[in-house]
Design an enzyme around this catalytic site. Structure first.
Site, PDB file in Angstrom:
ATOM      1  N   ASN A  69     -10.093  -0.779   0.367  1.00 61.27           N
ATOM      2  CA  ASN A  69      -8.992  -0.344  -0.064  1.00 61.27           C
ATOM      3  C   ASN A  69      -7.922  -1.473  -1.032  1.00 61.27           C
ATOM      4  OD1 ASN A  69      -6.206  -0.706   0.472  1.00 61.27           O
ATOM      5  ND2 ASN A  69      -6.354  -1.351   2.970  1.00 61.27           N
ATOM      6  N   CYS A 103       0.348  -1.519  -0.207  1.00 62.05           N
ATOM      7  CA  CYS A 103      -0.105  -0.531   0.366  1.00 62.05           C
ATOM      8  C   CYS A 103       0.595   1.130   0.004  1.00 62.05           C
ATOM      9  CB  CYS A 103      -0.829   0.152   1.103  1.00 62.05           C
ATOM     10  SG  CYS A 103      -1.974  -1.594   1.347  1.00 62.05           S
ATOM     11  N   HIS A 159      -3.374   7.264   2.485  1.00 62.10           N
ATOM     12  CA  HIS A 159      -4.180   5.513   2.132  1.00 62.10           C
ATOM     13  C   HIS A 159      -5.614   5.466   2.496  1.00 62.10           C
ATOM     14  CE1 HIS A 159      -3.640   1.373   1.262  1.00 62.10           C
ATOM     15  NE2 HIS A 159      -3.763   1.263   2.101  1.00 62.10           N
TER      16      HIS A 159
HETATM   17  O1  UT7 Z   1      -3.591  -1.371   3.659  1.00 68.10           O
HETATM   18  C1  UT7 Z   1      -3.028  -2.038   4.495  1.00 68.10           C
HETATM   19  C2  UT7 Z   1      -2.980  -1.154   5.472  1.00 68.10           C
HETATM   20  N1  UT7 Z   1      -4.265  -1.874   6.333  1.00 68.10           N
HETATM   21  C3  UT7 Z   1      -4.742  -0.989   7.665  1.00 68.10           C
HETATM   22  O2  UT7 Z   1      -3.830   0.340   7.887  1.00 68.10           O
HETATM   23  C4  UT7 Z   1      -5.541  -1.579   8.677  1.00 68.10           C
HETATM   24  C5  UT7 Z   1      -5.595  -1.221   9.560  1.00 68.10           C
HETATM   25  N2  UT7 Z   1      -6.816  -2.527  10.479  1.00 68.10           N
HETATM   26  C6  UT7 Z   1      -8.163  -1.647  10.396  1.00 68.10           C
HETATM   27  O3  UT7 Z   1      -8.692  -0.572  10.205  1.00 68.10           O
HETATM   28  C7  UT7 Z   1      -9.182  -2.192  11.923  1.00 68.10           C
HETATM   29  O4  UT7 Z   1      -8.454  -3.065  12.688  1.00 68.10           O
HETATM   30  C8  UT7 Z   1      -9.919  -3.366  11.122  1.00 68.10           C
HETATM   31  C9  UT7 Z   1     -10.968  -2.635  10.661  1.00 68.10           C
HETATM   32  C10 UT7 Z   1      -9.179  -4.235  10.780  1.00 68.10           C
HETATM   33  C11 UT7 Z   1     -10.791  -4.804  12.126  1.00 68.10           C
HETATM   34  O5  UT7 Z   1     -11.335  -3.701  13.697  1.00 68.10           O
HETATM   35  P1  UT7 Z   1     -11.275  -3.389  14.619  1.00 68.10           P
HETATM   36  O6  UT7 Z   1     -11.995  -2.121  15.655  1.00 68.10           O
HETATM   37  O7  UT7 Z   1     -10.095  -3.143  14.924  1.00 68.10           O
HETATM   38  O8  UT7 Z   1     -11.793  -4.648  14.994  1.00 68.10           O
HETATM   39  P2  UT7 Z   1     -11.229  -5.642  16.021  1.00 68.10           P
HETATM   40  O9  UT7 Z   1     -10.062  -6.104  14.767  1.00 68.10           O
HETATM   41  O10 UT7 Z   1     -10.818  -4.719  16.997  1.00 68.10           O
HETATM   42  O11 UT7 Z   1     -12.444  -6.618  16.238  1.00 68.10           O
HETATM   43  C12 UT7 Z   1     -13.648  -5.594  17.018  1.00 68.10           C
HETATM   44  C13 UT7 Z   1     -14.563  -7.321  17.210  1.00 68.10           C
HETATM   45  C14 UT7 Z   1     -14.086  -8.564  17.860  1.00 68.10           C
HETATM   46  O12 UT7 Z   1     -14.851  -9.408  18.424  1.00 68.10           O
HETATM   47  P3  UT7 Z   1     -14.978  -9.521  19.527  1.00 68.10           P
HETATM   48  O13 UT7 Z   1     -13.383 -10.255  20.014  1.00 68.10           O
HETATM   49  O14 UT7 Z   1     -14.668  -8.076  20.697  1.00 68.10           O
HETATM   50  O15 UT7 Z   1     -16.151 -10.512  20.524  1.00 68.10           O
HETATM   51  C15 UT7 Z   1     -14.265  -9.160  16.385  1.00 68.10           C
HETATM   52  O16 UT7 Z   1     -13.896 -10.239  16.044  1.00 68.10           O
HETATM   53  O17 UT7 Z   1     -14.644  -7.458  16.106  1.00 68.10           O
HETATM   54  C16 UT7 Z   1     -15.148  -8.626  15.612  1.00 68.10           C
HETATM   55  N3  UT7 Z   1     -15.292  -7.952  13.902  1.00 68.10           N
HETATM   56  C17 UT7 Z   1     -16.262  -8.478  13.138  1.00 68.10           C
HETATM   57  N4  UT7 Z   1     -17.334  -8.321  13.735  1.00 68.10           N
HETATM   58  C18 UT7 Z   1     -18.355  -7.833  12.324  1.00 68.10           C
HETATM   59  C19 UT7 Z   1     -14.197  -8.365  13.305  1.00 68.10           C
HETATM   60  N5  UT7 Z   1     -14.181  -8.361  12.455  1.00 68.10           N
HETATM   61  C20 UT7 Z   1     -15.450  -7.996  11.876  1.00 68.10           C
HETATM   62  C21 UT7 Z   1     -16.316  -7.774  11.187  1.00 68.10           C
HETATM   63  N6  UT7 Z   1     -17.881  -7.770  11.158  1.00 68.10           N
HETATM   64  N7  UT7 Z   1     -16.210  -8.022   9.627  1.00 68.10           N
END
Ligand code: UT7
Length: 314
Positions: free
Chosen positions: A270, A110, A240
């Site tokens: 993305n 990216c 990005h």
């Molecule tokens: O292009 C390269 C650069 N990439 C990035 O910069 C991406 C950076 N990361 C992010 O944007 C975020 O971390 C994500 C969008 C990928 C995830 O968001 P988050 O707020 O960090 O969520 P999380 O991974 O902490 O997950 C929170 C909860 C979890 O459930 P529990 O453990 O709290 O019960 C996940 O299992 O949300 C759950 N979860 C989802 N729920 C519904 C994870 N993905 C999903 C989903 N739908 N798609």
């Protein structure tokens, strides 16, 4: 030196959040509030390719400058998902009829487009080349595990392009780039011998998020300081397009007005190396970004790698 010309291409197939919610345990509400993404475009197997998208974006970029393909000296395709592992830049040369140019691929996930523009600038400043086409293109949909709700909701396909040309004024005002291989395991798409191919994209979202909201503002501050600019001197910030929350957090940290933070993530998700030139194309085509505007573009992602470039547009 100037950075001018813009083009963008998206495949016609749209996948909405609602459609994804029928495949994996997610919802439109979760995706929108956590990422800002509403839909993304994908290349459907058998119809469309990375080269086709890259060619469309390249033709638009050249047309918007009036520079003919035969005048192009170098084509830099920044991509992690070429149609051919030996590189796809040569196919862009062929498709454009840019027969005088040398063409090669540059891979930095990216950060690829920003690294590509900075690389192009070195050839221009050294007097080696006059016109360099920098294309950012990716079709990550080919490498996503569509059962992994942590990643499949994020990515989309697309291509964007600009021209970097010699000019009486040097409009590249500053840049920075960095790599930290220690973080390689946080986001990757490695060769998997047992599959005789590549494993799907793996991402530790939380850690990559933390990395992004730390390194992006640091990089911007470094470039601003070195080039003697204040955050408010910049007309547009094109980060990005990884997550709307990252853009909002960076705006807040630097005290940048939200309307200066370019965003098209809702419609395209993305798109990796395509994300910055696609967003630039959107805003330039709609007349919001104008010649003379100062733009800070910042890429970040796998590697880990990150980098930024401050330039005066057009
Ligand atoms: O292009 C390269 C650069 N990439 C990035 O910069 C991406 C950076 N990361 C992010 O944007 C975020 O971390 C994500 C969008 C990928 C995830 O968001 P988050 O707020 O960090 O969520 P999380 O991974 O902490 O997950 C929170 C909860 C979890 O459930 P529990 O453990 O709290 O019960 C996940 O299992 O949300 C759950 N979860 C989802 N729920 C519904 C994870 N993905 C999903 C989903 N739908 N798609």
């Amino acid at each position: 030196m100037r950075i001018w010309g813009h083009g963008g291409a998206l495949p016609p197939q749209i996948i909405t959040n609602e459609q994804l919610a029928q495949q994996v345990d997610t919802s439109d509400e979760w995706i929108v509030t956590r990422t800002g993404i509403k839909e993304r475009r994908v290349v459907v197997n058998g119809s469309g390719s990375l080269v086709a998208l890259a060619l469309e974006a390249s033709r638009q970029a050249l047309a918007s400058t009036g520079v003919a393909p035969i005048e192009v000296d170098l084509i830099l395709l920044t991509s992690s998902t070429p149609d051919d592992l030996f590189g796809s830049a040569a196919q862009i040369q062929q498709g454009l009829g840019a027969y005088r140019s040398v063409a090669f691929d540059l891979t930095a996930a990216c950060s690829g487009f920003v690294f590509g523009v900075i690389t192009a600038a070195q050839f221009i400043r050294s007097g080696t080349f006059r016109h360099i086409l920098v294309v950012g293109a990716d079709v990550l949909s080919r490498w996503v595990d569509w059962q992994d709700r942590g990643t499949c909701i994020l990515f989309g396909d697309g291509a964007g392009a600009v021209l970097v040309s010699s000019h009486s004024r040097d409009n590249l005002l500053g840049f920075a780039m960095a790599t930290d291989g220690k973080g390689g395991g946080l986001l990757n798409l490695p060769y998997a011998p047992d599959r005789s191919g590549f494993a799907p994209i793996f991402m530790n979202g939380k850690e990559v998020y933390r990395f992004a909201v730390t390194k992006v503002p640091e990089t911007i501050e470094e470039i601003l300081a070195k080039s003697h600019h204040q955050p408010q001197d910049v007309d547009w910030y094109i980060l990005h397009q990884a997550n709307q929350r990252i853009m909002d957090a960076v705006a807040l940290r630097l005290g940048v007005a939200p309307h200066k933070m370019v965003s098209n993530i809702a419609q395209v998700g993305n798109t990796s190396a395509a994300s910055i030139p696609l967003a630039l194309d959107d805003y330039a085509r709609s007349g919001q970004i104008k010649p003379g505007d100062k733009i800070m573009a910042v890429g970040f992602g796998a590697g880990l790698s990150w980098g930024g470039v401050l330039f005066q547009w057009g």
